[in-house]
Design a protein around this motif. Sequence first.
Motif, short mmCIF file in Angstrom:
data_model
loop_
_atom_site.label_atom_id
_atom_site.label_comp_id
_atom_site.label_asym_id
_atom_site.label_seq_id
_atom_site.Cartn_x
_atom_site.Cartn_y
_atom_site.Cartn_z
N PRO A 288 0.83 -1.21 0.00
CA PRO A 288 0.00 0.00 0.00
C PRO A 288 0.86 1.25 0.00
O PRO A 288 1.99 1.26 0.50
N VAL A 289 0.34 2.33 -0.60
CA VAL A 289 1.07 3.59 -0.64
C VAL A 289 0.18 4.72 -0.13
O VAL A 289 -1.05 4.68 -0.26
N GLU A 290 0.81 5.73 0.43
CA GLU A 290 0.09 6.89 0.94
C GLU A 290 -0.33 7.77 -0.23
O GLU A 290 0.46 8.01 -1.16
N LEU A 291 -1.57 8.28 -0.16
CA LEU A 291 -2.09 9.12 -1.23
C LEU A 291 -1.80 10.60 -0.97
O LEU A 291 -1.69 11.02 0.19
N PRO A 292 -1.70 11.40 -2.03
CA PRO A 292 -1.56 12.85 -1.85
C PRO A 292 -2.90 13.47 -1.45
O PRO A 292 -3.94 12.81 -1.48
N ALA A 293 -2.85 14.72 -1.08
CA ALA A 293 -4.07 15.43 -0.74
C ALA A 293 -4.96 15.55 -1.96
O ALA A 293 -4.49 15.71 -3.08
N GLY A 294 -6.25 15.49 -1.75
CA GLY A 294 -7.17 15.66 -2.86
C GLY A 294 -8.53 15.05 -2.60
O GLY A 294 -8.70 14.20 -1.72
N GLU A 295 -9.49 15.50 -3.37
CA GLU A 295 -10.84 14.96 -3.33
C GLU A 295 -10.90 13.70 -4.19
O GLU A 295 -10.52 13.73 -5.37
N VAL A 296 -11.33 12.59 -3.63
CA VAL A 296 -11.42 11.34 -4.38
C VAL A 296 -12.61 11.41 -5.33
O VAL A 296 -13.76 11.56 -4.91
N LEU A 297 -12.31 11.31 -6.62
CA LEU A 297 -13.36 11.30 -7.63
C LEU A 297 -13.86 9.89 -7.91
O LEU A 297 -15.06 9.66 -8.06
N VAL A 298 -12.94 8.94 -7.99
CA VAL A 298 -13.29 7.55 -8.26
C VAL A 298 -12.10 6.68 -7.91
O VAL A 298 -10.94 7.12 -8.03
N ALA A 299 -12.36 5.47 -7.45
CA ALA A 299 -11.30 4.50 -7.18
C ALA A 299 -11.73 3.16 -7.72
O ALA A 299 -12.91 2.80 -7.67
N SER A 300 -10.78 2.40 -8.25
CA SER A 300 -11.12 1.12 -8.87
C SER A 300 -11.45 0.04 -7.85
O SER A 300 -12.10 -0.95 -8.18
N SER A 301 -10.98 0.20 -6.61
CA SER A 301 -11.31 -0.70 -5.50
C SER A 301 -11.41 0.13 -4.23
O SER A 301 -11.05 1.32 -4.22
N ASP A 302 -11.90 -0.47 -3.16
CA ASP A 302 -12.05 0.25 -1.90
C ASP A 302 -10.72 0.79 -1.41
O ASP A 302 -9.69 0.11 -1.47
N LEU A 303 -10.74 2.02 -0.92
CA LEU A 303 -9.57 2.63 -0.32
C LEU A 303 -9.56 2.37 1.18
O LEU A 303 -10.60 2.16 1.80
N ASP A 304 -8.38 2.44 1.76
CA ASP A 304 -8.22 2.30 3.20
C ASP A 304 -7.80 3.66 3.75
O ASP A 304 -6.62 3.92 3.97
N GLY A 305 -8.79 4.55 3.89
CA GLY A 305 -8.49 5.90 4.34
C GLY A 305 -7.65 6.62 3.31
O GLY A 305 -8.05 6.77 2.15
N ALA A 306 -6.48 7.08 3.73
CA ALA A 306 -5.57 7.80 2.84
C ALA A 306 -4.53 6.88 2.23
O ALA A 306 -3.48 7.34 1.79
N VAL A 307 -4.82 5.60 2.18
CA VAL A 307 -3.87 4.60 1.69
C VAL A 307 -4.44 3.95 0.43
O VAL A 307 -5.61 3.57 0.39
N LEU A 308 -3.59 3.81 -0.59
CA LEU A 308 -3.98 3.16 -1.84
C LEU A 308 -3.49 1.72 -1.82
O LEU A 308 -2.29 1.46 -1.82
N PRO A 309 -4.41 0.75 -1.81
CA PRO A 309 -4.01 -0.66 -1.77
C PRO A 309 -3.34 -1.09 -3.08
O PRO A 309 -3.41 -0.40 -4.10
N PRO A 310 -2.71 -2.26 -3.09
CA PRO A 310 -2.15 -2.80 -4.34
C PRO A 310 -3.24 -3.00 -5.40
O PRO A 310 -4.42 -3.19 -5.09
N ASP A 311 -2.83 -2.98 -6.64
CA ASP A 311 -3.71 -3.23 -7.79
C ASP A 311 -4.95 -2.34 -7.74
O ASP A 311 -6.07 -2.79 -7.98
N THR A 312 -4.74 -1.07 -7.46
CA THR A 312 -5.83 -0.11 -7.35
C THR A 312 -5.41 1.21 -7.98
O THR A 312 -4.26 1.63 -7.85
N THR A 313 -6.36 1.86 -8.67
CA THR A 313 -6.14 3.18 -9.25
C THR A 313 -7.16 4.15 -8.69
O THR A 313 -8.34 3.79 -8.54
N VAL A 314 -6.73 5.36 -8.39
CA VAL A 314 -7.63 6.39 -7.87
C VAL A 314 -7.46 7.66 -8.69
O VAL A 314 -6.36 7.97 -9.16
N TRP A 315 -8.56 8.36 -8.90
CA TRP A 315 -8.55 9.70 -9.50
C TRP A 315 -8.84 10.70 -8.38
O TRP A 315 -9.82 10.54 -7.63
N LEU A 316 -8.01 11.74 -8.30
CA LEU A 316 -8.16 12.78 -7.28
C LEU A 316 -8.26 14.15 -7.94
O LEU A 316 -7.71 14.36 -9.03
#
Length: 582
Positions: free
Chosen positions: A552-580
């Motif tokens: 998992p990696v820490e996400l930058p600041a931003g409003e989450v527009l969409v994520a390909s899988s569930d996020l864990d707070g401010a953490v991006l799990p493996p095999d996941t893409t997020v738009w901010l």
Amino acid sequence: MTTETTSTIEGRPDASPATTTGLGREWWRSAVIYQVYPRSFADGSGDGIGDLPGITERLGDLAELGVDAVWLSPFYRSPQKDAGYDVADYCDVDPLFGTLDDFDRMLGRAHELGLRVIVDIVPNHSSSAHRWFQEALAAAPGSPERARYLFRDGRGENGELPPNNWESVFGGPAWTRVEEADGTPGQWYLHLFDSSQPDLDWTNPWVHEQFRDVLRFWLDRGVDGFRVDVAHGMVKVPGLPDYTPPEGGGSMGGSTPTLDAGALEPEISASGPDTPPYWAQEGVHEIWREWRDVLDEYEGDRILAAEAWVEPLARLADWVRADEMHQAFNFSYLETPWKATAIRRVVDDSIAAFASVGAPSTWVLSNHDVVRHASRLAITAENPQGHGLGPKSPGLPDPVVGLRRARAATALMLALPGSAYIYQGEELGLPEAIDLPDEARQDPTWIRTGGERYGRDGCRVPLPWEADAPAFGFNATGASWLPQPSDWASFARDVQRGAPGSTLELYRTLLALRAANDLGHGSLDWVPGFGPDVVAFRNGEVTVVANAGDTPVELPAGEVLVASSDLDGAVLPPDTTVWLRA
């Protein structure tokens, strides 16, 4: 999965510029185009084979999805030896699919819904049942009719050996000997694909004239363009010299690169001495300039999209120069494994190569010829292009991992500047149908290799529309030309529509956000600081972060527009893409 809700994450705002497209705004430069494989989309007649009335009935679902255009694989008159890519009449509809009136109704309905329509065209070869070829068989060697195709005398004492050593893409020799009118063994004809698909001779002006007429026939009916099959073919080296692919070479004469699991074997390496004498010859570009002139006679930005298996990308860009084709499928991108370094490299190379000739990149992850990316991205053994997947294939994918990566890969792709293609069913998360019975398989690759290669049937199984209906809503009778997996009810469109977290709703959200933020016409700036397993970039006001690693990696600041899988707070799990949005 987060789709329509938004949240804010505190974190890292740093970014640095990388590349930009800087191109025009014609519709095709940013369009998302949905591929319909007519046999498997929707069946209005109930005979088990999809058809044009079925497509017409379901076009509203595609407009609702949010795509801009539809590309139809062949529906022309054909013996169906290769699922319609063996064309017997380029200017008529096969009765399997309906009539020309049905086509006109489908086209009219699509235009009412704001969808453009692109049709397939197959100029490298016709069907052996085509009138042109039948007249050639009836004519004598050296006749004008024979000159339409690549007929040659055989080698050996009595012409008993084929004219050269070329192999068919589908396995076996690329030459078949004919019986002459007097019953004696005669000349041989070239077929780079199945023996029912003789190659046309594009050194013959008559062939050029026929295809200009075909283009005008469909343009006059109102089509918005053509996807050109085997657009790197048609022209052969004079003399048709022998050619032996390098060891480990692919079915179309390419060489197999060393790639991580999930990558595909390219069908051609069009650089250096390994370029086969039947692919990617310079003469093809004169054909595309000729065709472009025809399209430019018509209003409305009619387009040519190339299926050209050509490497490197700098060479593929020749197909989309300003006076040639408009788009070329980016198969280098499709073949890229789910590895961040490889993705960053191919995106950079793609944007640079296509922008150098004023064209957009045309991103793609799946089509009717490749293993669906919901399975392909989780294969753990080499799977060369065209071999397909079956129950005895090595490295079979984990379906959970495959779907998770497919959703992440799609979320990344749809944020890139340029155009994108979606293959029917991928918006449902459909995997490759692996466990098809041997007796049900119909791909010429399966037949010509004696079952050594499974071929492409697994990505062509009819779609599931309704979980509780016969044939999952493909038709009302329950018939299906390829058997549908029994567990596909969970993938049905009616089950996924409106369901939070479903793959269908993910696609709808991604496409709506892509349009609202004009990402197709945007530019790409890489965002640094995430490490080697993360792809991060900014396109306009949208920041995209894709975690292709195991941590998992820490996400930058931003409003989450969409994520390909569930996020864990401010953490991006493996095999996941997020738009901010920063």
